[in-house]
Motif scaffolding. Sequence first.
Motif, PDB file in Angstrom:
ATOM      1  N   LEU A 230      -1.302   3.993  20.513  1.00  0.00           N
ATOM      2  CA  LEU A 230      -0.255   4.543  19.777  1.00  0.00           C
ATOM      3  C   LEU A 230       0.304   3.760  19.582  1.00  0.00           C
ATOM      4  N   LEU A 231       1.501   3.185  19.930  1.00  0.00           N
ATOM      5  CA  LEU A 231       2.738   1.995  19.666  1.00  0.00           C
ATOM      6  C   LEU A 231       1.851   1.199  18.721  1.00  0.00           C
ATOM      7  N   LEU A 232       1.212   0.571  18.364  1.00  0.00           N
ATOM      8  CA  LEU A 232       0.109   0.011  18.176  1.00  0.00           C
ATOM      9  C   LEU A 232       0.121   0.497  16.669  1.00  0.00           C
ATOM     10  N   PHE A 233      -0.954   0.962  16.600  1.00  0.00           N
ATOM     11  CA  PHE A 233      -1.239   1.763  15.053  1.00  0.00           C
ATOM     12  C   PHE A 233      -0.093   2.329  14.670  1.00  0.00           C
ATOM     13  N   ALA A 234       0.469   3.121  15.344  1.00  0.00           N
ATOM     14  CA  ALA A 234       2.257   3.736  14.526  1.00  0.00           C
ATOM     15  C   ALA A 234       2.982   2.488  14.271  1.00  0.00           C
ATOM     16  N   GLY A 235       2.978   0.928  14.535  1.00  0.00           N
ATOM     17  CA  GLY A 235       3.608  -0.417  14.077  1.00  0.00           C
ATOM     18  C   GLY A 235       3.332  -1.025  13.423  1.00  0.00           C
ATOM     19  N   PHE A 236       1.902  -0.847  12.992  1.00  0.00           N
ATOM     20  CA  PHE A 236       0.828  -1.914  12.026  1.00  0.00           C
ATOM     21  C   PHE A 236       0.972  -2.030  11.208  1.00  0.00           C
ATOM     22  N   GLU A 237      -0.266  -0.823  10.921  1.00  0.00           N
ATOM     23  CA  GLU A 237      -1.375  -0.895   9.666  1.00  0.00           C
ATOM     24  C   GLU A 237       0.053  -0.170   8.626  1.00  0.00           C
ATOM     25  N   THR A 238       0.500   0.950   8.664  1.00  0.00           N
ATOM     26  CA  THR A 238       0.793   1.931   8.232  1.00  0.00           C
ATOM     27  C   THR A 238       2.686   1.184   7.389  1.00  0.00           C
ATOM     28  N   THR A 239       3.419   0.087   8.643  1.00  0.00           N
ATOM     29  CA  THR A 239       4.303  -0.494   8.248  1.00  0.00           C
ATOM     30  C   THR A 239       3.736  -1.703   7.157  1.00  0.00           C
ATOM     31  N   THR A 240       2.555  -1.880   7.808  1.00  0.00           N
ATOM     32  CA  THR A 240       2.360  -3.538   6.512  1.00  0.00           C
ATOM     33  C   THR A 240       1.897  -2.599   4.682  1.00  0.00           C
ATOM     34  N   HIS A 241       1.586  -1.870   5.063  1.00  0.00           N
ATOM     35  CA  HIS A 241       1.576  -0.979   3.336  1.00  0.00           C
ATOM     36  C   HIS A 241       2.714  -0.269   3.074  1.00  0.00           C
ATOM     37  N   LEU A 242       3.493  -0.546   3.491  1.00  0.00           N
ATOM     38  CA  LEU A 242       4.758   0.965   3.367  1.00  0.00           C
ATOM     39  C   LEU A 242       5.645  -0.899   2.543  1.00  0.00           C
ATOM     40  N   ILE A 243       5.548  -2.171   3.125  1.00  0.00           N
ATOM     41  CA  ILE A 243       5.683  -3.368   2.786  1.00  0.00           C
ATOM     42  C   ILE A 243       5.246  -3.629   1.280  1.00  0.00           C
ATOM     43  N   THR A 244       4.182  -3.631   1.410  1.00  0.00           N
ATOM     44  CA  THR A 244       3.335  -4.162   0.281  1.00  0.00           C
ATOM     45  C   THR A 244       2.968  -3.404  -0.463  1.00  0.00           C
ATOM     46  N   ASP A 245       3.029  -2.087  -1.106  1.00  0.00           N
ATOM     47  CA  ASP A 245       3.171  -0.672  -1.496  1.00  0.00           C
ATOM     48  C   ASP A 245       4.602  -0.661  -2.500  1.00  0.00           C
ATOM     49  N   SER A 246       5.393  -1.362  -1.463  1.00  0.00           N
ATOM     50  CA  SER A 246       6.934  -1.300  -2.027  1.00  0.00           C
ATOM     51  C   SER A 246       7.467  -2.832  -2.786  1.00  0.00           C
ATOM     52  N   VAL A 247       6.162  -3.588  -2.429  1.00  0.00           N
ATOM     53  CA  VAL A 247       6.664  -4.579  -4.208  1.00  0.00           C
ATOM     54  C   VAL A 247       5.866  -4.622  -4.880  1.00  0.00           C
ATOM     55  N   ILE A 248       4.680  -4.462  -4.454  1.00  0.00           N
ATOM     56  CA  ILE A 248       4.018  -3.763  -5.676  1.00  0.00           C
ATOM     57  C   ILE A 248       5.016  -2.796  -6.710  1.00  0.00           C
ATOM     58  N   ALA A 249       5.266  -1.714  -6.347  1.00  0.00           N
ATOM     59  CA  ALA A 249       6.032  -0.470  -7.007  1.00  0.00           C
ATOM     60  C   ALA A 249       8.198  -1.955  -7.741  1.00  0.00           C
ATOM     61  N   LEU A 250       8.254  -2.650  -7.216  1.00  0.00           N
ATOM     62  CA  LEU A 250       9.361  -2.869  -7.758  1.00  0.00           C
ATOM     63  C   LEU A 250       9.119  -3.798  -8.756  1.00  0.00           C
ATOM     64  N   GLU A 251       8.032  -4.374  -8.690  1.00  0.00           N
ATOM     65  CA  GLU A 251       7.279  -5.308  -9.389  1.00  0.00           C
ATOM     66  C   GLU A 251       6.754  -4.987 -11.003  1.00  0.00           C
ATOM     67  N   GLN A 252       6.392  -3.986 -10.655  1.00  0.00           N
ATOM     68  CA  GLN A 252       5.552  -2.798 -11.785  1.00  0.00           C
ATOM     69  C   GLN A 252       6.771  -1.971 -12.580  1.00  0.00           C
ATOM     70  N   ASN A 253       7.913  -1.882 -11.618  1.00  0.00           N
ATOM     71  CA  ASN A 253       9.326  -1.091 -12.134  1.00  0.00           C
ATOM     72  C   ASN A 253      10.496  -1.911 -12.079  1.00  0.00           C
ATOM     73  N   PRO A 254      10.384  -3.015 -13.406  1.00  0.00           N
ATOM     74  CA  PRO A 254      11.306  -4.335 -12.991  1.00  0.00           C
ATOM     75  C   PRO A 254      12.920  -3.911 -13.122  1.00  0.00           C
ATOM     76  N   GLU A 255      13.783  -2.750 -13.792  1.00  0.00           N
ATOM     77  CA  GLU A 255      14.642  -2.405 -14.442  1.00  0.00           C
ATOM     78  C   GLU A 255      15.275  -1.418 -13.013  1.00  0.00           C
TER      79      GLU A 255
END
Length: 423
Positions: free
Chosen positions: A248-273
């Motif tokens: 459970l800790l593996l699931f809770a701490g792995f995939e969702t955090t991976t996509h939180l990091i990735t999606d955040s970078v995408i959002a920042l690059e799409q919103n330069p201001e």
Amino acid sequence: MTEGYQDSYSLRAPLRVHLEGAAGKQDPFSLFARLREAGPVIPLKLPFVGRVWATTTYAATDAMLKDNVLFVQEARHAGKTGVAGLSWWMPRAIKVLSNNMLLKDEPDHRRLRKLVDQAFRRRLVRDMRGEIEVLADRLLTKIEGQAEPDLVAAYARKLPIEVICLLLGLPDQNRDAFTGWASRMTSMLRGFSVLRVVFSMPGAVNYVRAQIEECRRHPREGLISELVRVEEDGDRLSEDELVSMVFLLLFAGFETTTHLITDSVIALEQNPEQKAYLFADLDARMERALEELGRYATPVQSTKPRYVARDCTFFGQKLARGDNIVGLLAGANYDPAVFADPDTLKLDRLPNPHLVFGTGIHFCLGMQLARVEAQVAIGRLYTRFPNLELAEPDKIPWITRFGLRGAYALPLRLNAVRSRKAA
């Protein structure tokens, strides 16, 4: 709220909506707006699960998640057998591991959560920030100089698994194997990859059991040893509960955090201001900004299915005992009734009562760890490579899977601005 909703409506046939498609990942705001227009509780048909009810608004989702009497995890409390969302043909090993506290009702959930919370308190997550920074810098050093490194494979996926191995206290020499198991297990719902999970499961379970036994004989730093030692009112975790908890800790701490990091970078690059606003005062603004990045991206778009415990009318929709229901977290996080201009990234948004980590008794166990990891990951990445850009901003390979918003890969140009000037 469950009985007092004034408007009455009735939808019985599942709506034809392709929630797994890339178009809905690219523009989730329009997709979930259409679902909210259909009603606060609507019928859908999901892969592997079948027909379910889904909450689409903030109010309905929040109410569903907080009502652990009407909406339950265990089939026996709704006149059913099995586990919500798991078909009868799923392998027994997966069903055993799924029998964790997130799929337990009270009082079993309270007992397990209490024991795990006690172990977490001994290993304070906030105190891990320095160690996470060291891990992040080590990974960033490896990609420095690469033409177009893949953010997902080289950083966003590796950092969370390194952190969870550190948290659990797993030996360094075993982390590559554990990373492989983690990757296969989190891909289990993609097509026929469930077969890979079945073949790799015995090795993963045996490895975890061996680590538990080693921690019993020779206690060491890490959450596995803490879980072995933890005791509350004479209660302890059984070995099966320990094995299930580690996964459970593996699931809770792995995939969702991976996509939180990735999606955040995408959002920042799409919103330069907004990106410029954040990095004008990173230390002061990062904590609030991460909450908004999480809301805006909502990498986990839906809860796992629950059961309706009794016949009822919920937000105007008649539900029957034994029905499956999911909460669309993305629908809640993009609800204009709660968030002004929900499809706009506002890193200084306050208040921001998002449901990224859920709510109620089953709120995300790894919430604080995910926050710290994402803050560190984003901060160290842009501090090291302030001029990075997406190599293919118009060709993001979104994962086509229900309930998840993330990319398979995200190639970067690390020194894009300086490279152009040099040319």
